[in-house]
Design a protein around this motif. Structure first.
Motif, PDB file in Angstrom:
ATOM      1  N   LYS A  24       0.818  -1.344   0.105  1.00  0.00           N
ATOM      2  CA  LYS A  24      -0.095   0.030  -0.051  1.00  0.00           C
ATOM      3  C   LYS A  24       0.895   1.312  -0.127  1.00  0.00           C
ATOM      4  CE  LYS A  24      -4.173  -2.290   1.860  1.00  0.00           C
ATOM      5  NZ  LYS A  24      -5.124  -2.020   2.656  1.00  0.00           N
ATOM      6  N   GLN A  25       1.940   0.860   0.172  1.00  0.00           N
ATOM      7  CA  GLN A  25       2.903   2.273   0.094  1.00  0.00           C
ATOM      8  C   GLN A  25       4.050   2.275  -1.014  1.00  0.00           C
ATOM      9  OE1 GLN A  25       4.451   1.863   4.116  1.00  0.00           O
ATOM     10  NE2 GLN A  25       3.755   3.840   4.397  1.00  0.00           N
ATOM     11  N   TYR A  26       3.943   3.038  -1.943  1.00  0.00           N
ATOM     12  CA  TYR A  26       4.605   3.212  -3.067  1.00  0.00           C
ATOM     13  C   TYR A  26       5.509   4.348  -3.358  1.00  0.00           C
ATOM     14  CZ  TYR A  26       1.770  -0.685  -4.607  1.00  0.00           C
ATOM     15  OH  TYR A  26       0.842  -1.979  -4.714  1.00  0.00           O
ATOM     16  N   ASP A  27       6.725   4.125  -4.040  1.00  0.00           N
ATOM     17  CA  ASP A  27       7.611   5.027  -4.425  1.00  0.00           C
ATOM     18  C   ASP A  27       7.167   5.874  -5.518  1.00  0.00           C
ATOM     19  OD1 ASP A  27       9.761   6.840  -5.505  1.00  0.00           O
ATOM     20  OD2 ASP A  27      11.239   5.075  -5.693  1.00  0.00           O
ATOM     21  N   GLN A  57      -7.507   6.440  -0.729  1.00  0.00           N
ATOM     22  CA  GLN A  57      -6.401   5.612  -0.472  1.00  0.00           C
ATOM     23  C   GLN A  57      -5.504   6.149  -1.130  1.00  0.00           C
ATOM     24  OE1 GLN A  57      -7.858   1.133  -0.701  1.00  0.00           O
ATOM     25  NE2 GLN A  57      -9.469   2.213  -1.833  1.00  0.00           N
ATOM     26  N   GLN A  58      -4.174   6.122  -0.449  1.00  0.00           N
ATOM     27  CA  GLN A  58      -3.141   7.168  -1.028  1.00  0.00           C
ATOM     28  C   GLN A  58      -2.352   6.367  -2.038  1.00  0.00           C
ATOM     29  OE1 GLN A  58      -2.847   9.935  -0.086  1.00  0.00           O
ATOM     30  NE2 GLN A  58      -0.739  10.661  -0.970  1.00  0.00           N
ATOM     31  N   GLN A  59      -2.194   4.950  -2.168  1.00  0.00           N
ATOM     32  CA  GLN A  59      -1.677   4.223  -3.191  1.00  0.00           C
ATOM     33  C   GLN A  59      -2.190   4.594  -4.524  1.00  0.00           C
ATOM     34  OE1 GLN A  59      -3.525   2.792  -0.783  1.00  0.00           O
ATOM     35  NE2 GLN A  59      -4.407   0.961  -1.302  1.00  0.00           N
ATOM     36  N   LEU A 112       7.913  -5.731  -9.513  1.00  0.00           N
ATOM     37  CA  LEU A 112       6.994  -4.656  -8.968  1.00  0.00           C
ATOM     38  C   LEU A 112       5.981  -5.304  -7.915  1.00  0.00           C
ATOM     39  CD1 LEU A 112       6.175  -3.314 -12.662  1.00  0.00           C
ATOM     40  CD2 LEU A 112       7.542  -2.105 -10.949  1.00  0.00           C
ATOM     41  N   ASP A 113       5.273  -4.240  -7.468  1.00  0.00           N
ATOM     42  CA  ASP A 113       4.480  -4.821  -6.320  1.00  0.00           C
ATOM     43  C   ASP A 113       2.936  -4.047  -6.886  1.00  0.00           C
ATOM     44  OD1 ASP A 113       5.848  -6.368  -4.035  1.00  0.00           O
ATOM     45  OD2 ASP A 113       7.011  -4.771  -4.656  1.00  0.00           O
ATOM     46  N   SER A 114       2.106  -4.837  -6.264  1.00  0.00           N
ATOM     47  CA  SER A 114       0.650  -4.611  -6.559  1.00  0.00           C
ATOM     48  C   SER A 114      -0.242  -4.600  -5.474  1.00  0.00           C
ATOM     49  CB  SER A 114       0.090  -5.292  -7.690  1.00  0.00           C
ATOM     50  OG  SER A 114      -0.009  -6.673  -7.188  1.00  0.00           O
ATOM     51  N   GLY A 123       7.483   0.598   1.063  1.00  0.00           N
ATOM     52  CA  GLY A 123       7.412   0.081   2.368  1.00  0.00           C
ATOM     53  C   GLY A 123       6.941  -1.230   2.384  1.00  0.00           C
ATOM     54  N   PRO A 124       7.157  -2.023   3.366  1.00  0.00           N
ATOM     55  CA  PRO A 124       6.924  -3.563   3.404  1.00  0.00           C
ATOM     56  C   PRO A 124       5.311  -3.677   3.269  1.00  0.00           C
ATOM     57  CG  PRO A 124       7.457  -2.934   5.690  1.00  0.00           C
ATOM     58  CD  PRO A 124       7.734  -1.763   4.661  1.00  0.00           C
ATOM     59  N   SER A 125       4.762  -4.960   2.865  1.00  0.00           N
ATOM     60  CA  SER A 125       3.348  -5.253   3.037  1.00  0.00           C
ATOM     61  C   SER A 125       3.070  -5.542   4.470  1.00  0.00           C
ATOM     62  CB  SER A 125       3.170  -6.223   1.861  1.00  0.00           C
ATOM     63  OG  SER A 125       3.806  -7.463   2.367  1.00  0.00           O
ATOM     64  N   ARG A 126       1.650  -5.368   4.828  1.00  0.00           N
ATOM     65  CA  ARG A 126       1.532  -5.902   6.169  1.00  0.00           C
ATOM     66  C   ARG A 126       1.428  -7.339   6.309  1.00  0.00           C
ATOM     67  NH1 ARG A 126      -3.045  -7.578   8.974  1.00  0.00           N
ATOM     68  NH2 ARG A 126      -4.374  -7.268   6.954  1.00  0.00           N
ATOM     69  N   PRO A 127       2.334  -8.111   7.067  1.00  0.00           N
ATOM     70  CA  PRO A 127       2.276  -9.674   7.284  1.00  0.00           C
ATOM     71  C   PRO A 127       0.896 -10.095   7.363  1.00  0.00           C
ATOM     72  CG  PRO A 127       3.872  -8.527   8.618  1.00  0.00           C
ATOM     73  CD  PRO A 127       2.990  -7.426   8.234  1.00  0.00           C
TER      74      PRO A 127
END
Length: 208
Positions: free
Chosen positions: A18-21, A71-73, A153-155, A189-193
């Motif tokens: 949920k946090q992106y560069d 939602q900030q993402q 990449l992440d999503s 930032g990391p994903s929430r476990p």
């Protein structure tokens, strides 16, 4: 690493971020490649019940932000892809099957028979078109997220948005229904476990 091991790693390491560069950009060519891979997903009768809106420009992201409840993402990701389901996917049949006929993979008689079956299903079963649109477009959505992970990449899939407002703001024709939004970019930032219920509690062998 074998292809099997690589795929299993990708599938296990894909998490919702949920946090992106916000400085990381994807070109239109890179986005098109991701969506081409997503479109290799299976679909009933190969009707390919998906349509994509690539929300790539910052202006478009800012327009989407309040529709997605802040939602900030939405504004930080490199792109947000809106996955749409096609309520009139039966209209794709002629083009899909004609290419098979031209390639010698299907006869004209089989093509005509299949198109008749498809049109009957779409006309005789009121809920069929919607169910198929959601089911098949969701296959492309999952494939898109795996493709993004394979490319480093992440999503994050998002169902939290105002569908009616989205359709109006982005001029979505009535033929399509929004299924989900998928933010894609470089994680900041990391994903929430998250945990998973043990698979043995999710399997029923040979019926309840």
């Amino acid at each position: 690493m074998s292809s099997t091991t690589y795929f299993c790693t990708i599938a296990r390491e894909r998490h919702s971020v949920k946090q992106y560069d916000s400085s990381h950009e994807l070109s239109k060519q890179e986005i098109e490649e991701l969506l081409e891979i997503a479109s290799c997903a299976p679909s009933a009768w190969n009707l390919q019940h998906w349509k994509y809106i690539s929300i790539h420009d910052q202006y478009a992201k800012e327009k989407l932000l309040p529709i997605a409840y802040g939602q900030q993402q939405i504004v930080e990701a490199s792109v947000v892809v809106a996955i749409l389901g096609d309520l009139e996917a039966n209209l794709n049949a002629v083009d899909v099957f004609e290419s098979d006929v031209e390639a010698g993979l299907m006869t004209e008689d089989i093509k005509s028979s299949l198109i008749s079956q498809i049109n009957a299903a779409y006309s005789d079963i009121p809920a069929y078109a919607r169910e198929e649109a959601i089911k098949n477009a969701s296959l492309a959505a999952m494939q898109l997220m795996l493709a993004a992970k394979a490319k480093g990449l992440d999503s994050c899939p998002m169902g939290g948005f105002n569908v009616d407002t989205f359709m109006e703001a982005f001029s979505v024709p009535g033929r399509y229904i929004p299924i989900m939004l998928i933010a894609i970019g470089k994680a900041a930032g990391p994903s929430r476990p998250t945990s998973r219920i043990p698979v043995d509690k999710k399997i029923v062998w040979n019926g309840f």
